[in-house]
Design an enzyme around this catalytic site. Structure first.
Site, PDB file in Angstrom:
ATOM      1  N   ASN A   9       0.962  -1.172   0.119  1.00 55.15           N
ATOM      2  CA  ASN A   9      -0.065  -0.163  -0.156  1.00 55.15           C
ATOM      3  C   ASN A   9       0.861   1.378  -0.008  1.00 55.15           C
ATOM      4  OD1 ASN A   9      -1.258   2.496   1.070  1.00 55.15           O
ATOM      5  ND2 ASN A   9      -3.059   0.938   1.710  1.00 55.15           N
ATOM      6  N   HIS A  12       1.035   6.095   1.763  1.00 58.81           N
ATOM      7  CA  HIS A  12       1.690   7.096   2.731  1.00 58.81           C
ATOM      8  C   HIS A  12       2.908   7.983   1.982  1.00 58.81           C
ATOM      9  CE1 HIS A  12      -1.258   6.915   5.731  1.00 58.81           C
ATOM     10  NE2 HIS A  12      -1.182   5.530   5.582  1.00 58.81           N
ATOM     11  N   HIS A  45      -5.628   3.506  -1.376  1.00 59.36           N
ATOM     12  CA  HIS A  45      -6.879   4.013  -0.896  1.00 59.36           C
ATOM     13  C   HIS A  45      -7.011   5.306  -1.371  1.00 59.36           C
ATOM     14  CE1 HIS A  45      -9.481   4.449   3.011  1.00 59.36           C
ATOM     15  NE2 HIS A  45     -10.216   4.674   1.975  1.00 59.36           N
ATOM     16  N   ARG A  47      -9.059   7.991  -0.775  1.00 56.19           N
ATOM     17  CA  ARG A  47     -10.149   8.548   0.455  1.00 56.19           C
ATOM     18  C   ARG A  47     -11.141   9.790  -0.214  1.00 56.19           C
ATOM     19  NH1 ARG A  47      -8.658   6.401   5.807  1.00 56.19           N
ATOM     20  NH2 ARG A  47     -10.573   7.778   6.335  1.00 56.19           N
ATOM     21  N   ARG A  51      -6.775  12.826   1.107  1.00 52.21           N
ATOM     22  CA  ARG A  51      -5.870  13.259   1.985  1.00 52.21           C
ATOM     23  C   ARG A  51      -4.480  12.813   1.632  1.00 52.21           C
ATOM     24  NH1 ARG A  51      -7.292  10.219   7.607  1.00 52.21           N
ATOM     25  NH2 ARG A  51      -9.415  11.222   7.179  1.00 52.21           N
ATOM     26  N   GLU A  72      -8.684   0.553  -2.862  1.00 50.33           N
ATOM     27  CA  GLU A  72      -9.467   0.544  -1.410  1.00 50.33           C
ATOM     28  C   GLU A  72     -10.455   1.785  -1.493  1.00 50.33           C
ATOM     29  OE1 GLU A  72      -6.056  -1.251   1.480  1.00 50.33           O
ATOM     30  OE2 GLU A  72      -6.979   0.897   1.849  1.00 50.33           O
ATOM     31  N   THR A 103      -8.222   3.779   8.737  1.00 50.12           N
ATOM     32  CA  THR A 103      -9.579   3.028   8.820  1.00 50.12           C
ATOM     33  C   THR A 103      -9.533   2.038  10.224  1.00 50.12           C
ATOM     34  OG1 THR A 103      -9.109   2.970   6.406  1.00 50.12           O
ATOM     35  CG2 THR A 103     -10.754   1.355   7.315  1.00 50.12           C
ATOM     36  N   GLU A 153     -11.115  -9.177   3.417  1.00 48.37           N
ATOM     37  CA  GLU A 153      -9.771  -8.786   4.110  1.00 48.37           C
ATOM     38  C   GLU A 153      -9.945  -8.714   5.729  1.00 48.37           C
ATOM     39  OE1 GLU A 153      -7.216  -6.489   1.820  1.00 48.37           O
ATOM     40  OE2 GLU A 153      -6.373  -5.601   3.913  1.00 48.37           O
ATOM     41  N   HIS A 196      -3.749  -4.394   8.009  1.00 51.80           N
ATOM     42  CA  HIS A 196      -3.571  -2.950   8.617  1.00 51.80           C
ATOM     43  C   HIS A 196      -2.780  -3.161   9.957  1.00 51.80           C
ATOM     44  CE1 HIS A 196      -5.277   0.722  10.401  1.00 51.80           C
ATOM     45  NE2 HIS A 196      -5.789   0.875   9.167  1.00 51.80           N
TER      46      HIS A 196
HETATM   47  N1  PXP Z   1      -5.854  -2.934   4.350  1.00 52.90           N
HETATM   48  C1  PXP Z   1      -6.720  -2.222   4.135  1.00 52.90           C
HETATM   49  C2  PXP Z   1      -8.328  -2.759   3.763  1.00 52.90           C
HETATM   50  C3  PXP Z   1      -6.594  -0.899   4.608  1.00 52.90           C
HETATM   51  O1  PXP Z   1      -7.616   0.113   4.731  1.00 52.90           O
HETATM   52  C4  PXP Z   1      -5.348  -0.278   4.840  1.00 52.90           C
HETATM   53  C5  PXP Z   1      -4.995   1.113   5.229  1.00 52.90           C
HETATM   54  O2  PXP Z   1      -5.151   1.738   4.057  1.00 52.90           O
HETATM   55  C6  PXP Z   1      -4.249  -1.547   4.755  1.00 52.90           C
HETATM   56  C7  PXP Z   1      -4.621  -2.718   4.540  1.00 52.90           C
HETATM   57  C8  PXP Z   1      -2.641  -1.174   5.128  1.00 52.90           C
HETATM   58  O3  PXP Z   1      -2.654  -0.865   6.540  1.00 52.90           O
HETATM   59  P1  PXP Z   1      -1.079  -0.221   6.933  1.00 52.90           P
HETATM   60  O4  PXP Z   1      -1.070   0.950   6.073  1.00 52.90           O
HETATM   61  O5  PXP Z   1      -1.325   0.070   8.225  1.00 52.90           O
HETATM   62  O6  PXP Z   1      -0.365  -1.319   6.760  1.00 52.90           O
END
Ligand code: PXP
Length: 253
Positions: A9, A12, A45, A47, A51, A72, A103, A153, A196
């Site tokens: 992901n 960030h 994601h 959003r 952001r 996402e 989330t 998930e 997550h």
């Molecule tokens: N899975 C889902 C469905 C999420 O919403 C997120 C965060 O956007 C992640 C995985 C990844 O989480 P993290 O950034 O904390 O590794």
């Protein structure tokens, strides 16, 4: 056991870019680097408040990466139109509240069944794999199945938080629920993903759950990249996942 897939992901990377409003660091460049480091897919994601990831990021990712894109998004008409336009490999429907930092919980698919049903139907009709981000509770899994989702998930946030707070009894109880949830989801015919908050310390026991076929990990990898580089942070995560899958190295650090 089949190799566990790693979805990286890159949200960030966009968070850091947006702190200054320019083009650097570029999430697409991070996605290409992640693929070279062993990511099996890229997750982003979009959003509602934009952001981090922007509409243009999604457009570029959909066009330029050679790995499956997992988008996402919240279940809104605006997001559905974007998904249908870009046709990512998968859409993971997530709950979204503007005031939250991330989330913070899974989708309550049991309570939201009627709202979610048309989204699952339209995405599936467009041949997009539909994933629902849920807590590992039997009722959520049963309703996800009834809705026709392909994937669930499982939210690992509470497990990771308990580990971070040193509350190992809670952590282990949540891990037991994740294991039972993964088993139940697979029994229902759902593909099982998890994610997550996962880090080098917490990934092993989740990666060792045999029914889990994909982990989605972002914040920790991008944070660790500050110290070791993105390539090294992803390669290390991949290695820990593979070790846990092979039966070695699955103990919590
Ligand atoms: N899975 C889902 C469905 C999420 O919403 C997120 C965060 O956007 C992640 C995985 C990844 O989480 P993290 O950034 O904390 O590794």
């Amino acid at each position: 056991m089949k190799q566990l897939r790693l979805g990286v992901n890159i949200d960030h990377v966009a968070t850091i870019r947006n702190a200054r409003g320019g083009k650097h660091p570029d999430p697409l460049r991070a996605a290409l680097m992640a693929a070279a480091a062993g990511a099996d897919g890229i997750t982003a994601h979009l959003r509602e408040d934009r952001r981090h990831i922007s509409d243009e990021d999604i457009e570029r990712l959909a066009r330029e990466i050679d790995r499956p894109l997992n988008l996402e998004m919240a279940a809104t008409e605006e997001m559905l139109a974007i998904a249908l336009k870009h046709k990512p490999h998968a859409v993971c429907l997530v709950p979204e509240k503007r005031e939250e930092r991330t989330t913070e919980g899974g989708l309550d698919v049991a309570a939201g069944h009627n709202l979610l049903a048309p989204f699952v139907r339209e995405l599936a009709a467009a041949k997009i794999r539909v994933s629902l981000f849920v807590e590992a509770q039997p009722v959520q899994l049963a309703v996800a199945r009834a809705l026709g989702a392909h994937v669930v998930e499982l939210h690992t946030g509470a497990y990771c938080d308990a580990h971070a707070h040193g509350d190992f009894a809670t952590r282990d109880a949540i891990l037991a629920r994740l294991k039972a949830g993964a088993k139940e989801a697979a029994r229902l015919g759902l593909e099982v993903h998890a994610g997550h908050g996962l880090s080098f310390e917490t990934v092993g026991p989740v990666a060792a759950i045999p029914e889990v076929v994909e982990l989605n990990i972002g914040h920790f990898l991008v944070g660790e990249a500050i110290f070791t580089g993105l390539d090294a942070s992803i390669r290390r995560m991949r290695q820990l996942m593979d070790e846990a899958r092979g039966g070695a190295g699955s103990a919590l650090a």
